[in-house]
Motif scaffolding. Sequence first.
Motif, short mmCIF file in Angstrom:
data_model
loop_
_atom_site.label_atom_id
_atom_site.label_comp_id
_atom_site.label_asym_id
_atom_site.label_seq_id
_atom_site.Cartn_x
_atom_site.Cartn_y
_atom_site.Cartn_z
N THR A 122 0.74 -1.25 0.22
CA THR A 122 -0.04 0.14 -0.01
C THR A 122 0.98 1.25 0.03
O THR A 122 2.08 1.13 0.14
CB THR A 122 -0.99 -0.05 1.34
OG1 THR A 122 -1.99 1.01 0.89
CG2 THR A 122 -0.15 0.23 2.48
N SER A 150 -4.34 3.07 -1.94
CA SER A 150 -4.98 1.94 -2.29
C SER A 150 -4.06 0.77 -2.29
O SER A 150 -2.84 0.89 -2.13
CB SER A 150 -5.78 1.99 -3.42
OG SER A 150 -5.04 2.12 -4.72
N GLY A 152 -2.56 -2.90 -3.00
CA GLY A 152 -2.33 -4.11 -4.10
C GLY A 152 -2.94 -5.35 -3.93
O GLY A 152 -3.16 -5.77 -2.67
N SER A 164 -2.02 -1.73 -7.86
CA SER A 164 -3.11 -0.86 -7.73
C SER A 164 -2.80 0.59 -8.60
O SER A 164 -1.73 0.93 -8.45
CB SER A 164 -3.57 -0.61 -6.28
OG SER A 164 -2.50 0.06 -5.83
N GLY A 169 -8.25 -0.36 -5.41
CA GLY A 169 -7.64 -1.47 -4.96
C GLY A 169 -7.44 -2.52 -6.23
O GLY A 169 -8.31 -2.63 -7.15
N ALA A 170 -6.50 -3.06 -6.02
CA ALA A 170 -6.01 -4.10 -7.30
C ALA A 170 -6.56 -5.50 -6.90
O ALA A 170 -6.81 -5.88 -5.75
CB ALA A 170 -4.45 -4.01 -7.35
N GLY A 204 -10.53 -4.18 -4.82
CA GLY A 204 -10.17 -5.08 -5.82
C GLY A 204 -10.79 -6.39 -5.70
O GLY A 204 -11.29 -6.99 -4.45
#
Length: 297
Positions: A122, A150, A152, A164, A169-170, A204
């Motif tokens: 992050t 955000s 990862g 991300s 968010g990823a 995410g």
Amino acid sequence: MSGIMLNFAGGTSGPLPPTTVDYLVIAGGGGGGSCTAGPFYFDGGGGGGAGGYRTDTSFAIGASFTVTVGGGGTVNQTGGSFGGQGSNSVFSSITSAGGGGGSNGATQPYTVGSGGSGGGGTNSGGGGSGNSPSTSPSQGNNGGTGGSQSGGGGGGAGAVGSNSSTAVGAAGGTGTASSITGTSVTYGGGGGGGGSSAAVNAGGAGGTGGGGTGGTSPDSNGTAGTVNRGGGGGGASGTSAQTGSNGSAGGSGIVVISYPSSFLDLTSIGGGLTYTKTTSGGNTIYTFTAGTGTVTV
């Protein structure tokens, strides 16, 4: 391979115990990172890494062996803590490493966990290392890099966690499928990273194979990894009111062994283990879903 052998008198004996098995060993997934009140409260947490994924065929077993099913990483909620490490799963001499926890998204220093697969970072930080400790073939992948606000995605058994963007968010890395139970099931998805408090619906996606979804924004928690799939937990969203939001726990692991049904059933299974015995395609399949104990062949 046959479980029948000739005796010296020319007749046949009964079935024999198995000497080799196919196995699948999935560790517990890491927990997603939390975002409690702090100076950087808008930062979403990283997704938890998937538990290690190890499988092989014709593995030689002795007269007994140990089985341990790893639990999912816990949620650390104090001061925007990073997610808890998943627990290892064990079959005989094979150990799959628990998934790394996702990075905290509220206070410095930012900390991310490594393991079977690595947790997501992050605040533009990198993800944790996967395949740690190293195995061949690899048991997992690295977590993704976090955005400026955000989380990862956690690494998955089949792919690295996604990186991300600024506020979104990823996605967690995808898992890997196995048909050892007679049905194709995907295990080891990474957890999705949490979104920033500056964006709405920005969590995410969890990786295919049990990864939890990252928290949408603001003030929402991640969702947990799937039980017995080894998925990473979703990271928390950022929190616009500094009230805090939590990552979610990783999913527990699983241990499966399979061998031809012409061989005998296992003699005894320790009372600390939860398991089922099934048959499929001419094989006997033992699926261990919780606990630890000794198995006698």
